[in-house]
Design a protein around this motif. Structure first.
Motif, PDB file in Angstrom:
ATOM      1  N   ARG A  25       0.824  -1.215   0.000  1.00 57.05           N
ATOM      2  CA  ARG A  25       0.000   0.000   0.000  1.00 57.05           C
ATOM      3  C   ARG A  25       0.850   1.254   0.000  1.00 57.05           C
ATOM      4  O   ARG A  25       0.393   2.312  -0.396  1.00 57.05           O
ATOM      5  CB  ARG A  25      -0.899   0.021   1.238  1.00 57.05           C
ATOM      6  CG  ARG A  25      -2.175  -0.763   1.082  1.00 57.05           C
ATOM      7  CD  ARG A  25      -3.156  -0.385   2.159  1.00 57.05           C
ATOM      8  NE  ARG A  25      -2.605  -0.611   3.482  1.00 57.05           N
ATOM      9  CZ  ARG A  25      -2.598  -1.801   4.075  1.00 57.05           C
ATOM     10  NH1 ARG A  25      -3.113  -2.842   3.471  1.00 57.05           N
ATOM     11  NH2 ARG A  25      -2.076  -1.944   5.259  1.00 57.05           N
ATOM     12  N   LEU A  28       0.462   7.378  -8.812  1.00 54.94           N
ATOM     13  CA  LEU A  28      -0.973   7.659  -8.735  1.00 54.94           C
ATOM     14  C   LEU A  28      -1.517   7.593  -7.316  1.00 54.94           C
ATOM     15  O   LEU A  28      -2.268   8.463  -6.887  1.00 54.94           O
ATOM     16  CB  LEU A  28      -1.726   6.685  -9.643  1.00 54.94           C
ATOM     17  CG  LEU A  28      -3.205   6.972  -9.856  1.00 54.94           C
ATOM     18  CD1 LEU A  28      -3.388   8.274 -10.604  1.00 54.94           C
ATOM     19  CD2 LEU A  28      -3.861   5.847 -10.639  1.00 54.94           C
ATOM     20  N   HIS A  29      -1.157   6.589  -6.577  1.00 50.64           N
ATOM     21  CA  HIS A  29      -1.730   6.407  -5.249  1.00 50.64           C
ATOM     22  C   HIS A  29      -0.887   7.074  -4.166  1.00 50.64           C
ATOM     23  O   HIS A  29      -0.974   6.711  -3.000  1.00 50.64           O
ATOM     24  CB  HIS A  29      -1.932   4.924  -4.967  1.00 50.64           C
ATOM     25  CG  HIS A  29      -0.671   4.109  -5.076  1.00 50.64           C
ATOM     26  ND1 HIS A  29      -0.108   3.776  -6.284  1.00 50.64           N
ATOM     27  CD2 HIS A  29       0.139   3.578  -4.142  1.00 50.64           C
ATOM     28  CE1 HIS A  29       0.996   3.071  -6.072  1.00 50.64           C
ATOM     29  NE2 HIS A  29       1.171   2.944  -4.775  1.00 50.64           N
ATOM     30  N   SER A  30      -0.069   8.047  -4.568  1.00 53.19           N
ATOM     31  CA  SER A  30       0.768   8.792  -3.626  1.00 53.19           C
ATOM     32  C   SER A  30       1.555   7.893  -2.694  1.00 53.19           C
ATOM     33  O   SER A  30       1.393   7.942  -1.479  1.00 53.19           O
ATOM     34  CB  SER A  30      -0.077   9.752  -2.779  1.00 53.19           C
ATOM     35  OG  SER A  30      -0.536  10.786  -3.572  1.00 53.19           O
ATOM     36  N   ARG A  57      -6.925  13.079  -9.594  1.00 57.25           N
ATOM     37  CA  ARG A  57      -5.560  12.614  -9.410  1.00 57.25           C
ATOM     38  C   ARG A  57      -4.982  12.068 -10.725  1.00 57.25           C
ATOM     39  O   ARG A  57      -3.807  12.284 -11.035  1.00 57.25           O
ATOM     40  CB  ARG A  57      -5.548  11.538  -8.318  1.00 57.25           C
ATOM     41  CG  ARG A  57      -4.205  10.938  -8.027  1.00 57.25           C
ATOM     42  CD  ARG A  57      -3.247  11.911  -7.386  1.00 57.25           C
ATOM     43  NE  ARG A  57      -1.953  11.282  -7.144  1.00 57.25           N
ATOM     44  CZ  ARG A  57      -0.832  11.929  -6.881  1.00 57.25           C
ATOM     45  NH1 ARG A  57      -0.843  13.256  -6.804  1.00 57.25           N
ATOM     46  NH2 ARG A  57       0.281  11.291  -6.683  1.00 57.25           N
ATOM     47  N   ARG A 103       1.816   6.228 -13.267  1.00 57.71           N
ATOM     48  CA  ARG A 103       1.032   5.211 -12.581  1.00 57.71           C
ATOM     49  C   ARG A 103       1.645   4.864 -11.225  1.00 57.71           C
ATOM     50  O   ARG A 103       0.933   4.678 -10.247  1.00 57.71           O
ATOM     51  CB  ARG A 103       0.938   3.953 -13.449  1.00 57.71           C
ATOM     52  CG  ARG A 103      -0.022   2.934 -12.889  1.00 57.71           C
ATOM     53  CD  ARG A 103      -0.111   1.724 -13.761  1.00 57.71           C
ATOM     54  NE  ARG A 103       1.162   1.029 -13.800  1.00 57.71           N
ATOM     55  CZ  ARG A 103       1.378  -0.060 -14.531  1.00 57.71           C
ATOM     56  NH1 ARG A 103       0.424  -0.557 -15.285  1.00 57.71           N
ATOM     57  NH2 ARG A 103       2.555  -0.641 -14.513  1.00 57.71           N
ATOM     58  N   GLU A 149       5.341  16.098  -3.882  1.00 55.60           N
ATOM     59  CA  GLU A 149       4.956  14.927  -3.099  1.00 55.60           C
ATOM     60  C   GLU A 149       5.981  14.716  -1.987  1.00 55.60           C
ATOM     61  O   GLU A 149       7.168  14.954  -2.177  1.00 55.60           O
ATOM     62  CB  GLU A 149       4.976  13.659  -3.974  1.00 55.60           C
ATOM     63  CG  GLU A 149       4.453  13.851  -5.363  1.00 55.60           C
ATOM     64  CD  GLU A 149       3.032  13.342  -5.530  1.00 55.60           C
ATOM     65  OE1 GLU A 149       2.678  12.381  -4.848  1.00 55.60           O
ATOM     66  OE2 GLU A 149       2.291  13.925  -6.333  1.00 55.60           O
ATOM     67  N   GLU A 150       5.501  14.251  -0.893  1.00 56.44           N
ATOM     68  CA  GLU A 150       6.418  13.870   0.183  1.00 56.44           C
ATOM     69  C   GLU A 150       6.818  12.433  -0.076  1.00 56.44           C
ATOM     70  O   GLU A 150       6.072  11.508   0.221  1.00 56.44           O
ATOM     71  CB  GLU A 150       5.704  14.003   1.529  1.00 56.44           C
ATOM     72  CG  GLU A 150       6.600  13.864   2.725  1.00 56.44           C
ATOM     73  CD  GLU A 150       7.427  15.114   2.967  1.00 56.44           C
ATOM     74  OE1 GLU A 150       8.481  14.993   3.578  1.00 56.44           O
ATOM     75  OE2 GLU A 150       7.003  16.198   2.536  1.00 56.44           O
TER      76      GLU A 150
END
Ligand SMILES: Nc1ncnc2c1ncn2[C@@H]1O[C@H](COP(=O)(O)OP(=O)(O)OP(=O)(O)O)[C@@H](O)[C@H]1O
Ligand SMILES: [Mg+2]
Lengths: 292, 359
Positions: free
Chosen positions: B110, B184-186, B148, B181, B218-219
């Motif tokens: 995740r 995408l979900h950071s 996003r 891609r 982004e971090e």
């Protein structure tokens, strides 16, 4: 660029998107998207739709018409009608197997990794593939049903619905079978070869091309062992139940499967096919857990 | 080159913090460990006889851009595959974003984004469909998916092409889409395995500017592999890997500093006589590398005039360079990376056999 976006706020220094933990809802969503992808690919693949339609047409019109010459004078049943259920099944079988073969394809061309590293259970991926293949192959059955009239099969709504349901069960079982086969194969060519090798013997020993009564014992036994028999027989019985012919003729062309003289009811045949599908899918899921 | 300090502990903790999950707490290594985005100890992977990764210990701080440098077959991809839970280590431990890669695979998954060395896009789908698939697979909140997707596609300059099939994309566009891609979900940690391999210099540098800009939007911690030396210069820290082991670790400046010596390379007509003559005159061992004679000396600029005065061989051209990462690589592994890449046919055959054995 993205600094004005509400999603990422650099001032806070954290991206508020978080991937949620595993849940039932998440798994269902994964099943759905894996399935949708199969449908999208099927839709794009017009050539496949045409070729898998061509095969049953050849069986129905060339083989069916050719064999009719033998029985022209003394038959009131068109042999095309007799062959139709087998041809429909064949089309469903190939479509379902090829759909399951996308597992091999995905692995060969890398996309499988995208799924394997995602935080979803592998079970969800396999179920998605299974349902995708089922829907695609059932859709193929719809196309073959459209030409039913040309084979002398009446367009009766109840008949069409019954056949469609039986075709869907077959599609499910065959997709599950294809998945089990696909998990171990590494190249798509290998899978194609294997498909041919598995489907043809299954098809020819299933009673797709001949009635199931009055067979020599060895062949009778083989047809009773072959699970495909129990998928094609109900379709043929349904078709012949809707033809206006004497019962004695119906008994010759669609005698049904008998076990030691006991005639197996349709419902039992369908349960056999459904159970096969569930068991095979379960095996596929177990095997897929080990894939690296 | 960019100067970047490691993030303070505070923001690092912030980066890694998340809702605790059942069974997870015991897997983290305690508060002092959580500032590491990636942490390995004794991490190893053997494929039968071949030891692809041999007991590596590594720490990548949150917010860092960390580069993994090494020749073909060094074990870079294998290390990444272990960190992203795709391959099980045969020994040792690894934690990514605070989670154990073998015991807590889903939690790791995740929190990471991946761009593999080999393409993993579905070329039958459009760019947008590929991203949509990813969003659903990762269970991203539906309300943010569309915005996003737009954001990452704009970031890599593919928003206009979102409806095109991926099969119509060029190699560089595909690579950019994979990076989009992966983001995408950071993810908290982004793994990039040779993100620029096989691309033209222009696309390479544009991909690098995306990667560098990521830290502004982004971090994120970036863990990447490459075998282009010039690309390694962009990293905050690099590890040089050779034959499954880490042979050097530090910032590019540190590593170059440690080598110390300048390199003088010259093109000559009579290689052997030049090498002997240098040895006789200065007591320095010269070597033929990539077609030129090269020597390492403390102060190159002052040495060249002496060379001209005292050496009695013709020299066609000569150049002096400050230590580069090539020299770093050379000094730790005994070969330049290009020499290591063009390793003998024996190695090639071995790799081929290994590849076949896998089938
Ligand atoms: N699945 C596998 N089975 C057997 N050996 C493998 C496997 N994967 C990798 N190896 C071996 O492990 C070693 C390291 O491979 P790896 O792919 O990690 O190298 P790499 O550093 O990524 O190289 P490259 O720069 O070529 O990508 C090689 O010797 C390779 O042959
Ligand atoms: Mg690699």
């Amino acid at each position: 660029m993205s600094s004005a976006s509400p999603v990422i706020n650099p001032a806070l220094g954290i991206a508020p998107i978080t991937v949620p933990t595993k849940s039932m809802g998440g798994s269902l969503r994964a099943v759905k998207i894996v399935m949708q992808r199969e449908l999208i690919r099927f839709r794009e693949d017009r050539i496949r739709i045409v070729t898998t339609l061509l095969q049953p047409l050849l069986y129905i019109f060339v083989t069916g018409t050719g064999l009719s010459v033998l029985t022209r004078n003394n038959s009131i049943v068109n042999l095309r009608t007799f062959i139709y259920p087998g041809a429909l099944a064949m089309s469903v079988m190939f479509t379902a197997m090829f759909s399951a073969g996308s597992i091999v394809w995905d692995r060969e061309f890398g996309f499988m990794r995208e799924m394997l590293v995602a935080p979803v259970s592998r079970t969800a991926i396999v179920i998605g593939k299974g349902l995708g293949g089922t829907v695609v192959a059932t859709f193929q059955a719809v196309i073959v049903l459209c030409v039913a009239g040309l084979a002398g099969v009446p367009y009766s709504p109840t008949l069409l619905i019954e056949i469609l349901f039986e075709a869907a069960l077959l599609a499910f079982a065959l997709t599950a079978f294809g998945i089990v086969a696909a998990v171990r194969v590494t190249t798509f060519q290998g899978f194609m070869g294997m498909t041919q090798m598995l489907i043809m013997p299954l098809f020819f020993t299933s009673g797709a091309m001949f009635p199931l009564s009055k067979l020599p014992t060895w062949l009778a036994i083989i047809t009773r062992i072959n699970p495909l028999t129990y998928a094609i027989d109900p379709i043929r019985r349904a078709v012949f139940a809707h033809l206006l012919i004497p019962a004695s003729v119906r008994e010759i062309y669609a005698p049904g499967v008998t076990w030691d003289g006991w005639r197996v009811p349709t419902i039992v045949e369908l349960v056999i096919i459904a159970a096969m599908g569930v068991v095979l899918l379960g095996i596929g899921i177990l095997q897929f857990q080990k894939v690296e | 080159m960019k100067e970047k300090t490691l993030p303070a502990v505070d923001s690092a903790n912030n980066l890694i913090s998340r809702d605790p999950e059942p069974g997870e707490v015991s897997e983290t290594q305690g508060a002092s460990e959580t500032q590491w985005a990636v942490r390995t100890s004794n991490l190893s992977k053997a494929y039968g006889e071949i030891i692809a990764v041999n007991a590596i210990d590594l720490g990548v701080a949150a917010g860092e851009t960390f580069g993994f440098l090494g020749p073909n077959g060094a074990g870079k991809s294998t290390t990444i595959k272990m960190l992203c839970t795709l391959v099980r280590p045969t020994d040792g431990q690894a934690y990514v974003a605070g989670y154990n890669v073998t015991k807590n695979r889903d939690a790791v998954r995740r929190n990471i984004g991946l761009v593999f060395q080999e393409p993993t896009l579905d070329s039958y789908l459009s760019a947008e469909q590929n991203l949509k698939f990813h969003a659903d697979l990762y269970g991203m909140k539906r309300s943010i998916v569309a915005s996003r997707i737009r954001e990452v596609l704009e970031m890599v300059g593919l928003w206009e092409r979102r409806e095109s099939k991926v099969s119509t994309f060029s190699g560089g566009m595909k690579r950019r889409l994979e990076i989009a891609r992966g983001l995408l979900h950071s993810p908290k940690v982004l793994f990039l395995d040779e993100p620029t391999v096989g691309l033209d210099p222009q696309t390479r540098s544009s991909i690098w500017s995306y990667i560098n800009n990521l830290h502004e939007t982004e971090e994120i911690t970036i863990f990447m592999t490459t075998h282009y030396m010039d690309e390694a210069e962009y990293c905050d820290r690099i590890a040089i890997m050779d034959k499954g082991q880490i042979v050097a670790l530090g910032s590019p400046a540190e590593l170059k500093g440690a080598v110390g010596k300048d390199r003088i390379t010259m093109e000559v007509n009579e290689v052997q006589r030049t090498i002997e003559s240098i040895d006789k005159t200065f007591g320095i061992r010269a070597e033929l590398r990539e077609g030129v004679v090269s020597i390492n000396v403390e102060d190159g600029a002052r040495f060249v005039p002496r060379l001209f005065n005292e050496l009695d061989v013709p020299i066609r051209s000569i150049s002096v360079s400050r230590p580069s990462l090539d020299d770093v690589f050379l000094s730790y592994t005994g070969t330049t990376i290009r020499e290591a890449e063009s390793a003998g046919p024996a190695d090639f055959v071995k790799t081929m056999l290994a590849a076949q054995a896998r089938r």
